[in-house]
Design a protein around this motif. Structure first.
Motif, PDB file in Angstrom:
ATOM      1  N   SER A  43       0.845  -1.210   0.000  1.00 32.07           N
ATOM      2  CA  SER A  43       0.000   0.000   0.000  1.00 32.07           C
ATOM      3  C   SER A  43       0.871   1.248   0.000  1.00 32.07           C
ATOM      4  CB  SER A  43      -0.908   0.023   1.233  1.00 32.07           C
ATOM      5  OG  SER A  43      -1.788  -1.066   1.209  1.00 32.07           O
ATOM      6  N   GLN A  84      -7.220   0.990   0.081  1.00 28.72           N
ATOM      7  CA  GLN A  84      -7.521  -0.320   0.675  1.00 28.72           C
ATOM      8  C   GLN A  84      -8.771  -0.222   1.560  1.00 28.72           C
ATOM      9  OE1 GLN A  84      -4.076  -2.032   2.505  1.00 28.72           O
ATOM     10  NE2 GLN A  84      -5.126  -3.901   3.107  1.00 28.72           N
ATOM     11  N   ASP A 164      -5.981  -0.750  -4.541  1.00 30.14           N
ATOM     12  CA  ASP A 164      -5.384  -1.478  -3.423  1.00 30.14           C
ATOM     13  C   ASP A 164      -6.379  -2.515  -2.918  1.00 30.14           C
ATOM     14  OD1 ASP A 164      -3.774  -2.333  -1.407  1.00 30.14           O
ATOM     15  OD2 ASP A 164      -3.459  -0.344  -0.530  1.00 30.14           O
ATOM     16  N   GLU A 165      -6.159  -3.749  -3.258  1.00 32.97           N
ATOM     17  CA  GLU A 165      -7.042  -4.856  -2.889  1.00 32.97           C
ATOM     18  C   GLU A 165      -8.511  -4.583  -3.239  1.00 32.97           C
ATOM     19  OE1 GLU A 165      -6.304  -6.729   0.853  1.00 32.97           O
ATOM     20  OE2 GLU A 165      -4.293  -5.890   0.956  1.00 32.97           O
TER      21      GLU A 165
HETATM   22 MG    MG Z   1      -2.021  -2.832   2.152  1.00 32.96          MG
END
Ligand code: MG
Ligand code: ATP
Length: 260
Positions: A43, A84, A164-165
């Motif tokens: 991240s 995220q 992010d994810e």
């Molecule tokens: Mg992360």
């Protein structure tokens, strides 16, 4: 098309060095996926690439120019960032959130144009959020909220997408749906997509280019066929595994054996 790269990038929080002098050349118009263990700095790298963090040393370059020499608005025209854990903006509806994604394209007091509305409508449809567009964000499930944020990133219509994810909170079918959507966008518009994924098999299946991070550095980078090996997974995750070939798309698949 937008070019994103980094030279000698060192990223720290106060005195804690997380990323130590890495060079990145993100392939244009491709899907790049960053993998690595919890806390390894994925991240943090994405924040630096999105101009949300100033490097301790080294630079990120957007189209050959140091990203910190652009205004935030100029960056937002070229690059969208999905965090995220996005903040929960409770009173905003899904549609308002997506219209917010159009801001970089507008002058200060301009109203939403027909183009803005059309782009938002398309983003809502692509993420299957059109029927929920009038709901406020606090009245959505975790997965629906995640799709609303993806819709906002799409509405921003940028060459580069940093995610992010993006599959967090989604059930397996919705995870695949989001990955298919991103791949379709990439194929249609040739966007440069950079994302962090935890599911290694999804990463190997959807990445044109994989970057594995360990000990503050890039451990290996390349195509999944080149770097997705038992040795890499052992080094990066401390996981013993067996790699087999997917009978569906011939991508490498990791079968975990254990951590001892
Ligand atoms: Mg992360
Ligand atoms: N704002 C912050 N201040 C201080 N340390 C931080 C901050 N954000 C992250 N860290 C630390 O930096 C390291 C890298 O964090 P980062 O969030 O980049 O990891 P990650 O690879 O994305 O992990 P995960 O897979 O859990 O999301 C971790 O040790 C984390 O505790």
């Amino acid at each position: 098309m937008t070019q994103l790269s980094a030279e000698e990038l060192t990223l720290t929080y106060e005195t804690n060095t997380i990323i130590n002098g890495i060079n990145l050349n993100i392939p244009k118009g491709k899907i790049t996926i960053i993998i690595g263990a919890n806390g390894c700095g994925k991240s943090t790298i994405l924040h630096a690439l999105g101009r949300l963090m100033k490097p301790k040393q080294g630079s990120v370059y957007l189209n050959g120019k140091n990203i910190h020499q652009y205004s935030p608005k100029e960056v937002a025209k070229q690059l969208a960032f999905l965090a995220q854990s996005p903040e929960i903006l409770e009173d905003l509806t899904v549609e308002e959130l997506c219209l917010y994604g159009r801001h970089p394209h507008k002058s200060l007091f301009a109203r939403h144009s027909d183009k803005d509305k059309a782009v938002v409508e398309e983003a809502l449809k692509a993420t299957k959020m059109d029927l929920l567009k009038d709901r406020t964000l606090d009245a959505l499930s975790g997965g629906q909220r995640q799709r609303a944020w993806i819709a906002m990133a799409l509405a921003q219509e940028t060459d580069v997408l940093l995610l992010d994810e993006p599959t967090t909170y989604l059930d397996l079918a919705h995870q695949i749906e989001v990955l298919e959507l991103l791949r379709a966008l990439n194929q249609k518009h040739k966007n440069t997509i950079i994302m962090v994924l935890h599911d290694l098999n999804q990463a190997a299946s959807y990445a044109d280019y994989l970057i594995s991070i360990a000990d503050g550095e890039i451990y290996q980078e390349g195509t999944p066929n080149d770097i997705f090996t038992e040795e890499m997974i052992q080094h990066v995750f401390g996981l013993n595994s067996k790699i087999i070939e997917s009978p569906v798309n011939q991508a490498p698949i990791c079968i975990p054996i254990g951590v001892i």
